[in-house]
Design an enzyme around this catalytic site. Sequence first.
Site, PDB file in Angstrom:
ATOM      1  N   LYS A  15      -9.095  10.969 -23.942  1.00  0.00           N
ATOM      2  CA  LYS A  15      -8.149   9.978 -23.406  1.00  0.00           C
ATOM      3  C   LYS A  15      -8.728   9.268 -22.178  1.00  0.00           C
ATOM      4  O   LYS A  15      -8.693   8.046 -22.085  1.00  0.00           O
ATOM      5  CB  LYS A  15      -6.824  10.655 -23.016  1.00  0.00           C
ATOM      6  CG  LYS A  15      -6.165  11.427 -24.149  1.00  0.00           C
ATOM      7  CD  LYS A  15      -4.890  12.106 -23.702  1.00  0.00           C
ATOM      8  CE  LYS A  15      -5.042  13.100 -22.561  1.00  0.00           C
ATOM      9  NZ  LYS A  15      -5.831  14.312 -22.924  1.00  0.00           N
ATOM     10  N   ARG A  87       3.858  14.718 -20.692  1.00  0.00           N
ATOM     11  CA  ARG A  87       3.385  15.950 -21.320  1.00  0.00           C
ATOM     12  C   ARG A  87       4.539  16.841 -21.776  1.00  0.00           C
ATOM     13  O   ARG A  87       4.288  17.894 -22.350  1.00  0.00           O
ATOM     14  CB  ARG A  87       2.538  16.735 -20.316  1.00  0.00           C
ATOM     15  CG  ARG A  87       1.019  16.553 -20.491  1.00  0.00           C
ATOM     16  CD  ARG A  87       0.389  17.207 -19.282  1.00  0.00           C
ATOM     17  NE  ARG A  87      -0.908  17.758 -19.479  1.00  0.00           N
ATOM     18  CZ  ARG A  87      -2.035  17.170 -19.053  1.00  0.00           C
ATOM     19  NH1 ARG A  87      -2.011  15.977 -18.525  1.00  0.00           N
ATOM     20  NH2 ARG A  87      -3.181  17.803 -19.185  1.00  0.00           N
ATOM     21  N   ARG A 126     -18.008  19.459 -20.608  1.00  0.00           N
ATOM     22  CA  ARG A 126     -17.676  18.258 -19.802  1.00  0.00           C
ATOM     23  C   ARG A 126     -18.244  18.365 -18.380  1.00  0.00           C
ATOM     24  O   ARG A 126     -18.098  19.388 -17.718  1.00  0.00           O
ATOM     25  CB  ARG A 126     -16.157  18.101 -19.747  1.00  0.00           C
ATOM     26  CG  ARG A 126     -15.710  17.021 -18.779  1.00  0.00           C
ATOM     27  CD  ARG A 126     -14.313  16.558 -19.056  1.00  0.00           C
ATOM     28  NE  ARG A 126     -13.296  17.555 -18.774  1.00  0.00           N
ATOM     29  CZ  ARG A 126     -11.997  17.363 -18.971  1.00  0.00           C
ATOM     30  NH1 ARG A 126     -11.554  16.221 -19.476  1.00  0.00           N
ATOM     31  NH2 ARG A 126     -11.135  18.312 -18.690  1.00  0.00           N
ATOM     32  N   ARG A 159     -15.289  20.849 -13.989  1.00  0.00           N
ATOM     33  CA  ARG A 159     -13.975  21.094 -13.424  1.00  0.00           C
ATOM     34  C   ARG A 159     -13.670  22.576 -13.416  1.00  0.00           C
ATOM     35  O   ARG A 159     -14.025  23.296 -14.327  1.00  0.00           O
ATOM     36  CB  ARG A 159     -12.916  20.340 -14.242  1.00  0.00           C
ATOM     37  CG  ARG A 159     -12.595  19.002 -13.647  1.00  0.00           C
ATOM     38  CD  ARG A 159     -11.771  18.166 -14.550  1.00  0.00           C
ATOM     39  NE  ARG A 159     -10.549  18.836 -15.015  1.00  0.00           N
ATOM     40  CZ  ARG A 159      -9.629  18.224 -15.755  1.00  0.00           C
ATOM     41  NH1 ARG A 159      -9.803  16.960 -16.109  1.00  0.00           N
ATOM     42  NH2 ARG A 159      -8.556  18.865 -16.142  1.00  0.00           N
TER      43      ARG A 159
HETATM   44  P1  ADP Z   1      -9.348  13.937 -21.836  1.00  0.00           P
HETATM   45  O1  ADP Z   1      -9.221  12.832 -20.796  1.00  0.00           O
HETATM   46  O2  ADP Z   1      -8.546  13.647 -23.058  1.00  0.00           O
HETATM   47  O3  ADP Z   1      -9.089  15.301 -21.288  1.00  0.00           O
HETATM   48  P2  ADP Z   1     -12.198  13.281 -21.682  1.00  0.00           P
HETATM   49  O4  ADP Z   1     -12.168  11.793 -21.877  1.00  0.00           O
HETATM   50  O5  ADP Z   1     -12.457  13.802 -20.321  1.00  0.00           O
HETATM   51  O6  ADP Z   1     -10.868  13.947 -22.322  1.00  0.00           O
HETATM   52  O7  ADP Z   1     -13.298  13.856 -22.709  1.00  0.00           O
HETATM   53  C1  ADP Z   1     -13.563  15.268 -22.786  1.00  0.00           C
HETATM   54  C2  ADP Z   1     -15.050  15.509 -23.069  1.00  0.00           C
HETATM   55  O8  ADP Z   1     -15.357  15.070 -24.402  1.00  0.00           O
HETATM   56  C3  ADP Z   1     -16.007  14.740 -22.149  1.00  0.00           C
HETATM   57  O9  ADP Z   1     -17.106  15.571 -21.878  1.00  0.00           O
HETATM   58  C4  ADP Z   1     -16.409  13.520 -22.967  1.00  0.00           C
HETATM   59  O10 ADP Z   1     -17.731  13.084 -22.637  1.00  0.00           O
HETATM   60  C5  ADP Z   1     -16.366  14.065 -24.380  1.00  0.00           C
HETATM   61  N1  ADP Z   1     -15.949  13.059 -25.374  1.00  0.00           N
HETATM   62  C6  ADP Z   1     -14.967  12.131 -25.237  1.00  0.00           C
HETATM   63  N2  ADP Z   1     -14.867  11.365 -26.356  1.00  0.00           N
HETATM   64  C7  ADP Z   1     -15.788  11.842 -27.226  1.00  0.00           C
HETATM   65  C8  ADP Z   1     -16.193  11.477 -28.559  1.00  0.00           C
HETATM   66  N3  ADP Z   1     -15.583  10.475 -29.224  1.00  0.00           N
HETATM   67  N4  ADP Z   1     -17.186  12.197 -29.146  1.00  0.00           N
HETATM   68  C9  ADP Z   1     -17.792  13.220 -28.478  1.00  0.00           C
HETATM   69  N5  ADP Z   1     -17.468  13.605 -27.234  1.00  0.00           N
HETATM   70  C10 ADP Z   1     -16.485  12.937 -26.608  1.00  0.00           C
HETATM   71  P1  AMP Z   2      -5.711  16.692 -16.896  1.00  0.00           P
HETATM   72  O1  AMP Z   2      -6.686  16.088 -15.934  1.00  0.00           O
HETATM   73  O2  AMP Z   2      -4.870  15.653 -17.596  1.00  0.00           O
HETATM   74  O3  AMP Z   2      -6.376  17.643 -17.867  1.00  0.00           O
HETATM   75  O4  AMP Z   2      -4.685  17.554 -16.019  1.00  0.00           O
HETATM   76  C1  AMP Z   2      -5.125  18.628 -15.224  1.00  0.00           C
HETATM   77  C2  AMP Z   2      -3.937  19.501 -14.810  1.00  0.00           C
HETATM   78  O5  AMP Z   2      -3.019  18.734 -14.006  1.00  0.00           O
HETATM   79  C3  AMP Z   2      -3.090  20.037 -15.962  1.00  0.00           C
HETATM   80  O6  AMP Z   2      -3.624  21.232 -16.519  1.00  0.00           O
HETATM   81  C4  AMP Z   2      -1.738  20.254 -15.263  1.00  0.00           C
HETATM   82  O7  AMP Z   2      -1.753  21.426 -14.469  1.00  0.00           O
HETATM   83  C5  AMP Z   2      -1.668  19.068 -14.316  1.00  0.00           C
HETATM   84  N1  AMP Z   2      -1.021  17.881 -14.943  1.00  0.00           N
HETATM   85  C6  AMP Z   2      -1.602  16.684 -15.211  1.00  0.00           C
HETATM   86  N2  AMP Z   2      -0.723  15.838 -15.770  1.00  0.00           N
HETATM   87  C7  AMP Z   2       0.453  16.517 -15.854  1.00  0.00           C
HETATM   88  C8  AMP Z   2       1.743  16.192 -16.366  1.00  0.00           C
HETATM   89  N3  AMP Z   2       2.011  14.990 -16.905  1.00  0.00           N
HETATM   90  N4  AMP Z   2       2.704  17.141 -16.308  1.00  0.00           N
HETATM   91  C9  AMP Z   2       2.460  18.343 -15.765  1.00  0.00           C
HETATM   92  N5  AMP Z   2       1.276  18.723 -15.292  1.00  0.00           N
HETATM   93  C10 AMP Z   2       0.265  17.816 -15.319  1.00  0.00           C
END
Ligand code: ADP
Ligand code: AMP
Length: 217
Positions: A15, A87, A126, A159
């Site tokens: 995302k 969420r 990641r 992270r």
């Molecule tokens: P989210 O925001 O949904 O938690 P991220 O955008 O941070 O996910 O992506 C999670 C991991 O997957 C990152 O390391 C990113 O580089 C990788 N990633 C994202 N999109 C793809 C894809 N289409 N194919 C392979 N790896 C991807």
């Molecule tokens: P994310 O970066 O989206 O993976 O979020 C990291 C962490 O932030 C999650 O595991 C939750 O603890 C908190 N968080 C982010 N967005 C929300 C949300 N919309 N509602 C509740 N907790 C959230």
Amino acid sequence: MPGDVILLGGPGAGKGTQAQILQKQFGYRQISTGDLLREHRNRGTELGKAAEPYMQRGDLVPDALIIKMVEGELQGDAAVLFDGFPRTVAQAEALDMLLESCGRGLPGAVYFEISRPLLEERLLGRWTNPRTGRVYHEKFDPPKVAGVCDEDGGPLEQREDDKPVTIKKRLDVFEAQTMPLVAYYRERERLATIDATLPFEQVTHALVRALDLEHAH
Ligand code: ADP
Ligand code: AMP
């Protein structure tokens, strides 16, 4: 002008990666509740302090805190990409009311469909530049030099919540509390689904089509 959009999907679905691309190409404003919470935590605000234990455990931060935080971010005319919000069903209901009350209309949602083992693999590999938010993957999108950002040469970090125990917890929480939103938006005929397992550019393409942005430059 495109409308507000919710990017819905598990942690690691891509995302944030796609939100950054759409933000650059189509003038959306990305609102990532995860990024906002990490900023609050780093600045040591009251909200940051309250959210910290939940984030560390991989639990959701309470709805009331999240909704208040998002409410404070909703100014300006640009269409918003909601990334990681809502969420829970309570957050989705609150967002609908909030957007309607400021005359923005109801947002559509795009569900990033992808299996749990793939989400795990993406989260485990990641790496992020904490200063710019640029995200890499050690296998799927590696930087030129391991641990160093291609764009500003700064160090990349993993992270704290991307470790196996917390990943499992976050995926359980996603399945229990966030998956019901797929039905919420589907029942209201506001859901599009894309295949999030595709390579980066193809996911962008699918999103552009789902949002009908082909001619929106
Ligand atoms: P989210 O925001 O949904 O938690 P991220 O955008 O941070 O996910 O992506 C999670 C991991 O997957 C990152 O390391 C990113 O580089 C990788 N990633 C994202 N999109 C793809 C894809 N289409 N194919 C392979 N790896 C991807
Ligand atoms: P994310 O970066 O989206 O993976 O979020 C990291 C962490 O932030 C999650 O595991 C939750 O603890 C908190 N968080 C982010 N967005 C929300 C949300 N919309 N509602 C509740 N907790 C959230």
